[in-house]
Design a protein around this motif. Structure first.
Motif, PDB file in Angstrom:
ATOM      1  N   SER A  42      35.987  37.506  39.219  1.00 24.78           N
ATOM      2  CA  SER A  42      37.053  37.876  38.284  1.00 24.78           C
ATOM      3  C   SER A  42      38.094  36.779  38.104  1.00 24.78           C
ATOM      4  N   THR A  48      40.599  36.106  40.031  1.00 23.20           N
ATOM      5  CA  THR A  48      41.916  36.686  40.274  1.00 23.20           C
ATOM      6  C   THR A  48      42.248  36.658  41.766  1.00 23.20           C
ATOM      7  N   MET A 100      31.614  43.655  32.631  1.00 23.84           N
ATOM      8  CA  MET A 100      32.539  43.493  33.750  1.00 23.84           C
ATOM      9  C   MET A 100      32.049  44.271  34.966  1.00 23.84           C
ATOM     10  N   ASN A 124      38.954  36.124  44.201  1.00 21.44           N
ATOM     11  CA  ASN A 124      37.627  36.568  43.812  1.00 21.44           C
ATOM     12  C   ASN A 124      37.066  35.612  42.764  1.00 21.44           C
ATOM     13  N   GLU A 152      30.469  42.590  38.711  1.00 25.42           N
ATOM     14  CA  GLU A 152      31.252  42.876  39.910  1.00 25.42           C
ATOM     15  C   GLU A 152      30.498  43.714  40.934  1.00 25.42           C
ATOM     16  N   LYS A 178      34.409  35.017  34.402  1.00 28.44           N
ATOM     17  CA  LYS A 178      35.620  35.588  33.834  1.00 28.44           C
ATOM     18  C   LYS A 178      35.446  35.847  32.340  1.00 28.44           C
ATOM     19  N   SER A 183      33.075  38.811  31.889  1.00 40.93           N
ATOM     20  CA  SER A 183      33.754  40.077  32.180  1.00 40.93           C
ATOM     21  C   SER A 183      34.647  40.529  31.034  1.00 40.93           C
ATOM     22  N   SER A 184      35.136  39.577  30.242  1.00 44.16           N
ATOM     23  CA  SER A 184      36.047  39.924  29.150  1.00 44.16           C
ATOM     24  C   SER A 184      35.324  40.398  27.893  1.00 44.16           C
TER      25      SER A 184
END
Length: 355
Positions: free
Chosen positions: A143, A145, A35, A140, A39, A25, A28-29
């Motif tokens: 991510s 999320t 990101m 997931n 993925e 996470k 990805s940021s």
């Protein structure tokens, strides 16, 4: 834009595949390029092929309240279940966040399945209303999320079998409906497409069954029929995905005294389960003992296979904390795992993922 400034793409990618999934996470940021990279399905395949995939068991596990005045676990009338993770290589335990709509905990008796980097949570009872839910939630792990999937079709269904083929599909089979009638129906869920499809009906209804992949086929093991509630059967039905057909019912797959709840398929195409004080494996038409259970594992709550090891969780007795052991399947030797008190609650279901 370079993946990492000043580094060739292959070296930069080699750096990223070594990052722990807990940090995905954060990775990805950093930027859109990172990101997109983490993925990609190719990123997961590269982690796995290079030996950097992290092997985990995710469980629906009850929260606990230690009662140190008696040295026991305080039994909660309605325990709240949460998602816990056991990391097989580091032997670490951690907790995953629940979906915003799960403020009272996971649905009771929900089933878990792992597909790629997605954790699928299906069905169960609403912990507040005790109504049967056909909801599908997907978490997931890249991510970090949640998203809501299409509900399971076909009306109320509970105590069903559920398993992933580790290739994008989740199989759901049997259970019972609102009238406590054992169901013959089975279906398949495509996680990426968020679509359901029905399978042919089984020869008979299977309630409280166990679903596994074994010998290249999808097996539904043990259960009881509507006419014989409380009397568990020893049969299995196998579905051949290639021919899209169910085979003949194998009446005596299990032996007397076996409970299919502990039945699991291994990395070596074998089947393992608990029988009395033994761990047994299927050898032709018979079950052979490969190891004795540790003496303090009296009440088994959960069994899983993970990378050549058998994870067995159980307790010495009523209201006692659960303890975890690993059985090395090559040598049939046990290792007692350090189990923090926070992760010693009852386990209702679980699944394996390699992230």
């Amino acid at each position: 834009m370079e993946l990492i400034s000043g580094l060739p793409e292959d070296i930069a990618r080699d750096c990223l595949i070594r990052v722990s999934y807990e940090q995905f996470k954060t990775v990805s940021s950093v930027c859109k390029r990172w990101m997109k990279e983490v993925e990609l399905p190719e990123f997961r395949r590269l982690r796995k092929s290079s030996g950097h995939g992290q092997k985990v068991i995710v469980m629906a596990q009850a929260g606990v309240e230690p009662d140190w005045s008696f040295g026991l676990m305080k039994c909660m009338i309605h325990p709240a279940y949460r998602l816990t993770v056991y990391e097989s290589e580091t032997c670490n335990w951690r907790e995953l966040p629940l979906a915003p709509s799960m403020s009272s905990g996971l649905p009771m008796f929900c089933q878990l399945a792992g597909v790629g980097s997605d954790l699928v949570v299906m069905g169960g009872w609403d912990p507040e209303t005790w109504r049967v839910s056909n909801s599908v939630f997907i978490y997931n792990l890249v991510s970090a999320t949640w998203r809501h999937g299409v509900d399971m079709p076909g009306g109320p269904r509970t105590f069903f079998g559920c398993v992933s083929d580790q290739d994008g599909m989740v199989y759901v089979v049997g259970g019972h409906n609102g009238e406590k009638m054992a169901l013959r129906s089975a279906m398949i869920y495509d996680v990426a497409k968020d679509e359901w499809a029905m399978l042919p009906d089984m020869a008979m209804g299977h309630d409280e069954c166990k679903a596994i992949f074994y010998a290249g086929k999808f097996h539904v093991i043990g259960d009881y029929y509507t006419e014989k509630q409380g009397r568990f059967e020893r049969s299995t039905e196998a579905f051949d995905v290639a021919t899209w057909q169910w085979g003949h019912v194998e009446v005596d797959f299990l032996e007397d005294g076996m409970c299919s709840r502990t039945c699991v398929d291994g990395d070596d195409e074998a089947v393992y389960m608990c029988k009395g004080d033994d761990i047994v494996t299927k050898d032709g038409s018979t079950w052979q003992s490969i190891a004795k259970l540790p003496a303090e594992l009296c009440n088994i709550t959960y069994v899983a296979t993970c990378h050549g090891k058998l994870l067995v969780i159980g307790s010495p007795g009523f209201s006692q904390p659960n303890i975890a052991y690993n059985l090395e399947l090559k040598t049939n030797t046990w290792t007692r795992l350090e189990t923090p008190i926070k992760f010693s609650g009852h386990v209702q279901s679980g699944c394996y993922l390699e992230i």
